[in-house]
Design a protein around this motif. Structure first.
Motif, PDB file in Angstrom:
ATOM      1  N   GLY A 132       0.820  -1.208   0.000  1.00 20.32           N
ATOM      2  CA  GLY A 132       0.000   0.000   0.000  1.00 20.32           C
ATOM      3  C   GLY A 132       0.852   1.255   0.000  1.00 20.32           C
ATOM      4  O   GLY A 132       0.539   2.240  -0.693  1.00 20.32           O
ATOM      5  N   GLU A 133       1.946   1.240   0.768  1.00 22.80           N
ATOM      6  CA  GLU A 133       2.853   2.384   0.794  1.00 22.80           C
ATOM      7  C   GLU A 133       3.501   2.583  -0.573  1.00 22.80           C
ATOM      8  O   GLU A 133       3.671   3.715  -1.040  1.00 22.80           O
ATOM      9  N   GLU A 171       2.230   1.748  -3.523  1.00 21.93           N
ATOM     10  CA  GLU A 171       1.224   2.304  -4.436  1.00 21.93           C
ATOM     11  C   GLU A 171       0.998   3.789  -4.168  1.00 21.93           C
ATOM     12  O   GLU A 171       0.800   4.575  -5.093  1.00 21.93           O
ATOM     13  N   ARG A 172       1.068   4.175  -2.891  1.00 24.58           N
ATOM     14  CA  ARG A 172       0.905   5.591  -2.542  1.00 24.58           C
ATOM     15  C   ARG A 172       2.072   6.428  -3.070  1.00 24.58           C
ATOM     16  O   ARG A 172       1.874   7.535  -3.594  1.00 24.58           O
ATOM     17  N   LEU A 173       3.279   5.901  -2.973  1.00 21.04           N
ATOM     18  CA  LEU A 173       4.459   6.623  -3.454  1.00 21.04           C
ATOM     19  C   LEU A 173       4.404   6.834  -4.957  1.00 21.04           C
ATOM     20  O   LEU A 173       4.754   7.904  -5.461  1.00 21.04           O
ATOM     21  N   ALA A 178       1.589   6.789  -6.795  1.00 18.85           N
ATOM     22  CA  ALA A 178       0.443   7.653  -7.097  1.00 18.85           C
ATOM     23  C   ALA A 178       0.768   9.124  -6.860  1.00 18.85           C
ATOM     24  O   ALA A 178       0.261  10.004  -7.571  1.00 18.85           O
ATOM     25  N   LYS A 179       1.634   9.391  -5.891  1.00 15.47           N
ATOM     26  CA  LYS A 179       2.012  10.778  -5.582  1.00 15.47           C
ATOM     27  C   LYS A 179       3.254  11.217  -6.337  1.00 15.47           C
ATOM     28  O   LYS A 179       3.847  12.254  -6.029  1.00 15.47           O
ATOM     29  N   ARG A 203       6.212  10.166  -6.360  1.00 14.71           N
ATOM     30  CA  ARG A 203       7.453  10.204  -5.585  1.00 14.71           C
ATOM     31  C   ARG A 203       8.397   9.061  -5.957  1.00 14.71           C
ATOM     32  O   ARG A 203       9.554   9.065  -5.561  1.00 14.71           O
ATOM     33  N   ASP A 209       4.760   5.008 -12.658  1.00 21.00           N
ATOM     34  CA  ASP A 209       4.164   6.334 -12.690  1.00 21.00           C
ATOM     35  C   ASP A 209       4.184   6.825 -14.133  1.00 21.00           C
ATOM     36  O   ASP A 209       5.254   7.009 -14.720  1.00 21.00           O
ATOM     37  N   ASP A 231       9.878   7.122   5.500  1.00 21.18           N
ATOM     38  CA  ASP A 231       9.117   8.246   4.961  1.00 21.18           C
ATOM     39  C   ASP A 231       9.749   9.545   5.446  1.00 21.18           C
ATOM     40  O   ASP A 231       9.623   9.918   6.612  1.00 21.18           O
ATOM     41  N   SER A 281       4.210  14.621   7.178  1.00 25.31           N
ATOM     42  CA  SER A 281       2.760  14.478   7.032  1.00 25.31           C
ATOM     43  C   SER A 281       2.070  15.793   7.342  1.00 25.31           C
ATOM     44  O   SER A 281       2.632  16.672   8.013  1.00 25.31           O
TER      45      SER A 281
END
Length: 539
Positions: free
Chosen positions: A96-97, A99-101, A103-104, A106, A153, A331, A335
């Motif tokens: 999940g982390e 996929e978040r990286l 998507a953003k 990064r 990405d 990370d 945040s």
């Protein structure tokens, strides 16, 4: 005591000056806030020209113990990647982390080894069968066949393509030796030779083969007739005289056989009555199989087809994975709106804490100018106080203000920006104190030289900005050339920044380096104070 009375009076004057609060407290906080929002994730990290590849390893490995590999196949691939000096491997534990990286934006691409990666890799084979996995396609290795996924990405296609190609090359280096080794192990074995015999079972022996077997047949015939045990059996079967007669006729019989095996018509008719597969009897297959295998190996002697690793296959030096090329993902972006906890604050907060500690030059300078203007310094000279007492009375309130500033900014850094105080927070207090002493010494020195507020503003601002730029307060010291880092140690800022870096950016700080920096800062403070005492004019 007159010294404490003088110090209390100057402290009240400093605290009443609103310019001091703005310059020493609000301005550094505002700059840290703006830069913390504006700077990217990589700020504060050491320069690294290596290719960054991120990996998520969900592979559960093989269900049982096997001769090779001794570890999950995903670890074999990771070892191969990390064995390359120019690759920095980042291990991310959570999909999940990852996929978040991506998507953003990064990370341009992240390799994911799924849970069944080892199982699928172990089944890769050139052989046919229900269990065999063929990982190859037109564009190279088909990741889906191996239980691997490449998260990409779309806004960074070039970087993603580079990572994909590196992944392809690495997988080829891992899977090809494994597949070749498994295939070559079958060359010449019982099943392989059975398959050869089965393919030839319906083929008759060609005339040319019979003709080429002529010397073999004749040698076999000669050896048989000359064998004593065979001769005894002939005698027992036909009697002595008949056996001798047969033996006497053997040269002629041999010649007839030789001529017959060279006759195309005879060999063609005889060959049709003999199946090739019968020639490859089980014993013949057992003898020929290993020889066939060795022959193939000798023919391609530059390679070791029995290998399971790339280095063994091509007979080159083995490269082991380099632990220094692997890092666990952390990370560092922070945040929330302020990016609290971001790595950049471990650099920004101490940098501006050090730099604005020396902005005390302005506040102290303006205080001295005001006292000269109002004749306070002249009256102090008439009082029963020595130059040293007067200097100490001026220095103590400045030191108190500087200490308050340092503690305030570090506390604000933790509470507002989420920075950490490292593993040795108790060493921050002596560092703040020694930095404050050096800053106060410089402030008293400038105040003893400047005569007007304009001179204080010009001398102080120019001095603080130049020292800040040279020392690395305005940019991370890791980005400075090594020669410039050495030169910058002529400034107290550089010593303070190196000590803060040890305490705030290193998991195991070098205490001796921190204490050395504190000693150097105290030496700067003492030198500045001595010059101020020598230069101070109370007129």
């Amino acid at each position: 005591m007159p010294i404490l009375t003088l110090a209390a009076k100057d402290l009240r004057l400093l605290l009443r000056d609103p310019r001091s609060a703005v310059i020493l407290l609000l301005t550094p906080l505002l700059l840290i806030l703006v830069l913390g929002l504006a700077l990217g994730e990589g700020f504060g990290e050491k320069p690294d020209d290596r290719l960054h590849i991120s990996v998520v390893n969900l592979d559960r490995g093989l269900p049982g113990k096997v001769p090779f590999p001794e570890k999950p196949w995903s670890e074999v691939v990771i070892d191969d990647l990390s064995a390359t000096q120019d690759i920095r491997l980042e291990i991310i534990r959570d999909r999940g982390e990852a996929e978040r990286l991506v998507a953003k934006n990064r990370r341009p691409a992240i390799i994911v080894f799924e849970e069944d990666f080892s199982e699928r890799m172990h089944r890769c084979s050139f052989l046919t069968g229900a269990e065999a996995v063929n990982p190859f396609g037109r564009d190279g290795v088909r990741l889906s066949q191996l239980g691997a996924t490449l998260l990409t990405d779309r806004t960074q296609p070039v970087s993603a393509s580079i990572i994909e190609q590196v992944t392809q090359v690495t997988l080829l280096r891992v899977v090809i030796p494994w597949m070749i080794g498994k295939a070559f192990a079958r060359v010449g074995d019982e099943k392989f030779m059975e398959l050869v015999a089965d393919r030839l079972s319906k083929n008759t022996v060609p005339p040319k083969v019979i003709e080429e077997l002529d010397p073999v047949v004749l040698d076999l015939l000669d050896a048989l007739v000359a064998d004593e045990k065979f001769q005894k059996r002939m005698t027992d079967k036909f009697g002595r005289l008949a056996a001798q007669a047969i033996k006497a006729q053997m040269p002629g019989f041999r010649a007839v056989v030789d001529d017959a095996l060279k006759d195309p018509d005879i060999t063609a008719r005889v060959g049709k009555k003999v199946l090739f597969g019968k020639v490859l009897t089980p014993t013949v297959r057992t003898e020929i199989g290993p020889t066939v295998k060795r022959g193939v190996g000798d023919l391609f002697s530059s390679y070791n087809f029995e290998a399971t690793r790339w280095s063994d296959l091509v007979k080159s030096e083995t490269r082991e994975g380099i632990a220094a090329n692997r890092v666990e993902y952390k990370d560092s972006s922070g945040s929330g709106v302020l990016n609290r906890g971001a790595l950049r604050y471990q650099i920004l907060v101490p940098s501006y804490t050090v730099m604005f500690a020396f902005f005390l030059v302005l506040s102290v300078g303006w205080l001295f100018v005001a006292e000269r203007k109002h004749g306070t310094l002249v009256r102090l000279r008439a009082a029963p106080l020595t130059r040293g007492q007067i200097l100490l009375g001026k220095l103590l309130p400045c030191l108190a203000v500087s200490l308050l500033q340092g503690v305030f900014l570090l506390a604000a850094g933790r509470l507002i920006f989420g920075m950490t105080w490292g593993s040795r927070p108790e060493l921050l207090l002596p560092l703040v104190a020694s930095t404050s002493f050096a800053a106060v010494g410089l402030a008293i020195l400038v105040a003893s030289v400047a005569r007007t507020e304009t001179q204080v503003a010009v001398y102080g601002t120019l001095l603080v900005l130049v020292l800040g730029g040279v020392s690395g307060s305005l940019m991370p010291r890791d980005l400075m050339p090594e020669q410039m880092k050495t030169v910058s140690l002529v400034t107290p800022h550089a010593w303070a920044l190196d000590a803060y870096n040890q305490l705030l950016a290193t998991s195991a700080p070098d205490v001796s380096a921190v204490l050395t920096a504190c000693a150097a800062l105290c030496a700067f403070g003492a030198a500045f104070t001595a010059l101020a005492w020598w230069r101070m004019d109370l007129e």
